[in-house]
Design a protein around this motif. Sequence first.
Motif, PDB file in Angstrom:
ATOM      1  N   SER A  58     -39.357  15.662  46.893  1.00 56.96           N
ATOM      2  CA  SER A  58     -40.083  14.809  45.967  1.00 56.96           C
ATOM      3  C   SER A  58     -40.060  15.354  44.561  1.00 56.96           C
ATOM      4  O   SER A  58     -40.398  16.510  44.328  1.00 56.96           O
ATOM      5  CB  SER A  58     -41.527  14.652  46.450  1.00 56.96           C
ATOM      6  N   ALA A  59     -39.687  14.515  43.602  1.00 59.26           N
ATOM      7  CA  ALA A  59     -39.695  14.934  42.205  1.00 59.26           C
ATOM      8  C   ALA A  59     -41.109  15.100  41.694  1.00 59.26           C
ATOM      9  O   ALA A  59     -41.386  15.930  40.829  1.00 59.26           O
ATOM     10  CB  ALA A  59     -38.957  13.907  41.345  1.00 59.26           C
ATOM     11  N   SER A 174     -52.485  27.303  35.714  1.00 62.28           N
ATOM     12  CA  SER A 174     -51.930  28.483  36.379  1.00 62.28           C
ATOM     13  C   SER A 174     -52.431  28.628  37.806  1.00 62.28           C
ATOM     14  O   SER A 174     -52.213  29.671  38.432  1.00 62.28           O
ATOM     15  CB  SER A 174     -52.290  29.750  35.578  1.00 62.28           C
ATOM     16  N   ALA A 175     -53.103  27.601  38.314  1.00 60.33           N
ATOM     17  CA  ALA A 175     -53.576  27.626  39.698  1.00 60.33           C
ATOM     18  C   ALA A 175     -52.699  26.762  40.599  1.00 60.33           C
ATOM     19  O   ALA A 175     -52.230  27.203  41.648  1.00 60.33           O
ATOM     20  CB  ALA A 175     -55.030  27.161  39.771  1.00 60.33           C
ATOM     21  N   TYR A 176     -52.471  25.527  40.177  1.00 59.76           N
ATOM     22  CA  TYR A 176     -51.663  24.596  40.963  1.00 59.76           C
ATOM     23  C   TYR A 176     -50.704  23.865  40.033  1.00 59.76           C
ATOM     24  O   TYR A 176     -50.925  23.770  38.823  1.00 59.76           O
ATOM     25  CB  TYR A 176     -52.551  23.564  41.681  1.00 59.76           C
ATOM     26  N   ASP A 177     -49.651  23.319  40.628  1.00 54.02           N
ATOM     27  CA  ASP A 177     -48.731  22.491  39.857  1.00 54.02           C
ATOM     28  C   ASP A 177     -49.332  21.106  39.645  1.00 54.02           C
ATOM     29  O   ASP A 177     -50.155  20.628  40.437  1.00 54.02           O
ATOM     30  CB  ASP A 177     -47.385  22.360  40.574  1.00 54.02           C
ATOM     31  N   ARG A 178     -48.885  20.458  38.571  1.00 56.21           N
ATOM     32  CA  ARG A 178     -49.241  19.075  38.266  1.00 56.21           C
ATOM     33  C   ARG A 178     -47.963  18.350  37.843  1.00 56.21           C
ATOM     34  O   ARG A 178     -47.053  18.971  37.288  1.00 56.21           O
ATOM     35  CB  ARG A 178     -50.247  18.991  37.113  1.00 56.21           C
ATOM     36  N   ALA A 179     -47.897  17.066  38.079  1.00 55.83           N
ATOM     37  CA  ALA A 179     -46.780  16.278  37.588  1.00 55.83           C
ATOM     38  C   ALA A 179     -46.887  16.163  36.069  1.00 55.83           C
ATOM     39  O   ALA A 179     -47.983  16.025  35.526  1.00 55.83           O
ATOM     40  CB  ALA A 179     -46.769  14.903  38.234  1.00 55.83           C
ATOM     41  N   VAL A 180     -45.718  16.223  35.391  1.00 58.13           N
ATOM     42  CA  VAL A 180     -45.701  16.332  33.934  1.00 58.13           C
ATOM     43  C   VAL A 180     -44.790  15.265  33.334  1.00 58.13           C
ATOM     44  O   VAL A 180     -43.687  15.016  33.836  1.00 58.13           O
ATOM     45  CB  VAL A 180     -45.205  17.727  33.488  1.00 58.13           C
ATOM     46  N   GLY A 181     -45.238  14.655  32.232  1.00 61.14           N
ATOM     47  CA  GLY A 181     -44.368  13.841  31.395  1.00 61.14           C
ATOM     48  C   GLY A 181     -44.208  12.409  31.854  1.00 61.14           C
ATOM     49  O   GLY A 181     -44.779  11.968  32.862  1.00 61.14           O
ATOM     50  N   PRO A 182     -43.414  11.631  31.118  1.00 61.03           N
ATOM     51  CA  PRO A 182     -43.269  10.200  31.394  1.00 61.03           C
ATOM     52  C   PRO A 182     -42.622   9.879  32.739  1.00 61.03           C
ATOM     53  O   PRO A 182     -42.827   8.797  33.267  1.00 61.03           O
ATOM     54  CB  PRO A 182     -42.394   9.703  30.234  1.00 61.03           C
ATOM     55  N   MET A 183     -41.838  10.814  33.302  1.00 62.67           N
ATOM     56  CA  MET A 183     -41.249  10.578  34.626  1.00 62.67           C
ATOM     57  C   MET A 183     -41.924  11.431  35.692  1.00 62.67           C
ATOM     58  O   MET A 183     -41.479  11.459  36.836  1.00 62.67           O
ATOM     59  CB  MET A 183     -39.744  10.839  34.591  1.00 62.67           C
ATOM     60  N   GLN A 184     -42.988  12.142  35.321  1.00 64.65           N
ATOM     61  CA  GLN A 184     -43.873  12.850  36.240  1.00 64.65           C
ATOM     62  C   GLN A 184     -43.157  13.837  37.160  1.00 64.65           C
ATOM     63  O   GLN A 184     -43.295  13.803  38.393  1.00 64.65           O
ATOM     64  CB  GLN A 184     -44.685  11.847  37.059  1.00 64.65           C
ATOM     65  N   THR A 189     -39.745  21.298  40.464  1.00 64.46           N
ATOM     66  CA  THR A 189     -38.555  20.441  40.493  1.00 64.46           C
ATOM     67  C   THR A 189     -37.852  20.449  39.143  1.00 64.46           C
ATOM     68  O   THR A 189     -36.622  20.507  39.069  1.00 64.46           O
ATOM     69  CB  THR A 189     -38.934  18.999  40.877  1.00 64.46           C
ATOM     70  N   TRP A 190     -38.649  20.413  38.064  1.00 67.45           N
ATOM     71  CA  TRP A 190     -38.032  20.421  36.733  1.00 67.45           C
ATOM     72  C   TRP A 190     -37.220  21.695  36.511  1.00 67.45           C
ATOM     73  O   TRP A 190     -36.222  21.684  35.794  1.00 67.45           O
ATOM     74  CB  TRP A 190     -39.099  20.291  35.657  1.00 67.45           C
ATOM     75  N   ALA A 191     -37.606  22.789  37.150  1.00 66.42           N
ATOM     76  CA  ALA A 191     -36.921  24.061  36.953  1.00 66.42           C
ATOM     77  C   ALA A 191     -35.436  23.949  37.252  1.00 66.42           C
ATOM     78  O   ALA A 191     -34.612  24.624  36.632  1.00 66.42           O
ATOM     79  CB  ALA A 191     -37.562  25.142  37.824  1.00 66.42           C
ATOM     80  N   TRP A 192     -35.060  23.079  38.192  1.00 64.25           N
ATOM     81  CA  TRP A 192     -33.630  22.925  38.498  1.00 64.25           C
ATOM     82  C   TRP A 192     -33.083  21.546  38.145  1.00 64.25           C
ATOM     83  O   TRP A 192     -31.890  21.382  37.936  1.00 64.25           O
ATOM     84  CB  TRP A 192     -33.361  23.211  39.976  1.00 64.25           C
ATOM     85  N   ALA A 193     -33.952  20.554  38.073  1.00 68.35           N
ATOM     86  CA  ALA A 193     -33.485  19.191  37.800  1.00 68.35           C
ATOM     87  C   ALA A 193     -33.516  18.847  36.325  1.00 68.35           C
ATOM     88  O   ALA A 193     -32.937  17.838  35.921  1.00 68.35           O
ATOM     89  CB  ALA A 193     -34.335  18.188  38.578  1.00 68.35           C
ATOM     90  N   GLY A 194     -34.175  19.650  35.493  1.00 71.46           N
ATOM     91  CA  GLY A 194     -34.321  19.330  34.080  1.00 71.46           C
ATOM     92  C   GLY A 194     -32.988  19.193  33.357  1.00 71.46           C
ATOM     93  O   GLY A 194     -32.013  19.869  33.669  1.00 71.46           O
ATOM     94  N   ILE A 208     -38.831  11.743  26.694  1.00 70.91           N
ATOM     95  CA  ILE A 208     -38.353  10.639  27.523  1.00 70.91           C
ATOM     96  C   ILE A 208     -36.836  10.681  27.699  1.00 70.91           C
ATOM     97  O   ILE A 208     -36.312  10.312  28.752  1.00 70.91           O
ATOM     98  CB  ILE A 208     -38.806   9.275  26.957  1.00 70.91           C
ATOM     99  N   TYR A 209     -36.094  11.161  26.696  1.00 70.00           N
ATOM    100  CA  TYR A 209     -34.637  11.257  26.841  1.00 70.00           C
ATOM    101  C   TYR A 209     -34.274  12.326  27.881  1.00 70.00           C
ATOM    102  O   TYR A 209     -33.401  12.106  28.731  1.00 70.00           O
ATOM    103  CB  TYR A 209     -33.981  11.563  25.497  1.00 70.00           C
ATOM    104  N   ASP A 210     -34.942  13.470  27.813  1.00 65.00           N
ATOM    105  CA  ASP A 210     -34.692  14.531  28.791  1.00 65.00           C
ATOM    106  C   ASP A 210     -35.129  14.097  30.176  1.00 65.00           C
ATOM    107  O   ASP A 210     -34.414  14.289  31.173  1.00 65.00           O
ATOM    108  CB  ASP A 210     -35.437  15.800  28.391  1.00 65.00           C
ATOM    109  N   ALA A 211     -36.320  13.504  30.275  1.00 60.23           N
ATOM    110  CA  ALA A 211     -36.876  13.134  31.580  1.00 60.23           C
ATOM    111  C   ALA A 211     -36.092  12.005  32.227  1.00 60.23           C
ATOM    112  O   ALA A 211     -35.860  12.009  33.442  1.00 60.23           O
ATOM    113  CB  ALA A 211     -38.341  12.732  31.412  1.00 60.23           C
ATOM    114  N   ALA A 212     -35.650  11.019  31.448  1.00 54.79           N
ATOM    115  CA  ALA A 212     -34.886   9.909  32.017  1.00 54.79           C
ATOM    116  C   ALA A 212     -33.542  10.388  32.555  1.00 54.79           C
ATOM    117  O   ALA A 212     -33.101   9.956  33.630  1.00 54.79           O
ATOM    118  CB  ALA A 212     -34.684   8.822  30.960  1.00 54.79           C
ATOM    119  N   LEU A 213     -32.871  11.271  31.807  1.00 55.43           N
ATOM    120  CA  LEU A 213     -31.588  11.788  32.281  1.00 55.43           C
ATOM    121  C   LEU A 213     -31.777  12.631  33.539  1.00 55.43           C
ATOM    122  O   LEU A 213     -30.981  12.546  34.481  1.00 55.43           O
ATOM    123  CB  LEU A 213     -30.920  12.612  31.184  1.00 55.43           C
ATOM    124  N   ALA A 214     -32.837  13.449  33.567  1.00 57.02           N
ATOM    125  CA  ALA A 214     -33.113  14.248  34.754  1.00 57.02           C
ATOM    126  C   ALA A 214     -33.398  13.347  35.952  1.00 57.02           C
ATOM    127  O   ALA A 214     -32.926  13.594  37.062  1.00 57.02           O
ATOM    128  CB  ALA A 214     -34.299  15.173  34.495  1.00 57.02           C
TER     129      ALA A 214
END
Length: 579
Positions: A58-59, A174-184, A189-194, A208-214
Amino acid sequence: MAAQFGRRLRKGAMNTTVAAVAVAALAASQGPGLVTDDSGRQPATGTQPSPDAPAGDSATGNSPYYTDLPPLDSPTPSPSATADPITGDAAAGIPATVLDAYKEAADELRASKPGCNLPWELLAAIGKVESGQARGGNVDANGTTITAILGPQLNGNGFANISDTDNGRYDGDSAYDRAVGPMQFIPSTWAWAGRDGNDDGLKDPNNIYDAALAAGHYLCRFGWDLSTDSDLNSAILSYNNSTDYLNTVLSWLEYYRKGTHEVPDGTGQLPSDRSDEPAGSSPSPKPPSKKPGTQSPKPPSGGGSTSPTPPPSTPPSTPPSTPPGTPQTPTDTVDHLEDAGTAQLTAMAGDTFDERISARAETEAGKGVAKVRIRFSIVGDTDTTFTGGEKVATMVTGTAGVALAPALQAGEKTGDFTVRASVVGRAIPGIGYTATVTARAADSLARTGDEALTCVAGGEFANQVQVKATYKGAAADGVAATATLIKSADDPTANDKGPYFKDADGTAVRTLTGLETDADGLLTLPKLYADDTAGTYLLRITTTGGAVLTVELTVTAAPSPSPTASTSADASPSPSPSA
């Protein structure tokens, strides 16, 4: 890039008027694989997987999403040039910069992964469901969100349980992850899919340009063809593992396919309902509250205005413990990873590895744990990838606790590299697997013709030598080869007489290196010449992998010149002796 950037500036400046964009209407009124209600729309009840359900690949970490459905009526296909485009269906309007990002991402995927058939409307549908098109296009001229778009803590309370993986760099938590940005995207996941979609040297999930391409590359991994119903559904479910999510995205996909238009940035229609909230409640995820003595996230230098600061210099040594009363998820029970019997990992360049990597998640007592996400990452100086061209794959363990990585596809770089397996959401040691890519090889060589190779001394051979290389019976392409005119069958050193090749300067050479078979495994040697020494000679061809072929060459002596008979004679008779 200059033209592209200029286009974005012009779109960002459209504060009062917009250009209408017409999209051809499709004949189908429903998306593939939809579950519909009595009115022909897709239900979106907000049902999410249970907290212990695996987030899989899951992204978003199965974060909440907007459940608003498109209107039943089709959007106005194309407002006239004189009409105010905003009078078209408000739900069909997409903010200019956001729409541009979706289309540019789809164009890039069309070039890099044409078999995926990614429609930009799918990115728009996911963007609508994930963030309401970046909260109605609340982005700056470069496409970066003006205010942070953050999902709730993924702490196992109604969502997946994903402990912090980025030390708050992207989500400020710094406790838990959260979904980030316009593509959440979640940070892990962003660490490798960005991706860097606007060529500014940064990979920012808030842009949005980075997130849409990812998102486009994420949906196109594993060789999925999104023009087929099954692959389309699989790709969407991999983004957020919920049937209701799938139906909601497919609803918007079909709606956008029937027609849409631009609206100025910041004027897009905002959703009103979210999957984790009662209908009509506040739709906006709240950023994490500040702790005493901390600062709000700030954008990195040169980036947008919403990217949080890098991690603090002294990160917490271990993830925080599970809050009291929170039930343990399968991931919480994992103590360590074990190799699940992976055999030797070796493949020739360009081939698919026969063996696949498997890892087993175990408790302290050695019991396998199901429904645990295992991330497999390729590290090292290699161009080898998993099937689909990705360097990272996340798989879920089965009932025996074993996760099987996708097949490895060897690149052209030879040598060793490592595949690292780790548990997503847990700071426990991973395990490494060494894999080796060997040079392309052949195990057999044979001439393609059987004509005798002869030449008169001082002349040139009429036929060039051509051979075919095979490996296990199949044509061996790209195999390195060497050709040498040797002294004898027992002495493979280069001869100093007899046949020879010519280099680019016309100089005689008797060893050729750097040869390579073509796509059909064929190798045609340059033309051969003979010096003035007659005899029988040997040409030896060798390849990587040990294939050897020795070819016999014959040089015959030049014919001797024929003597010319004298045509003149002394016809004068000798004087007669005297009587």
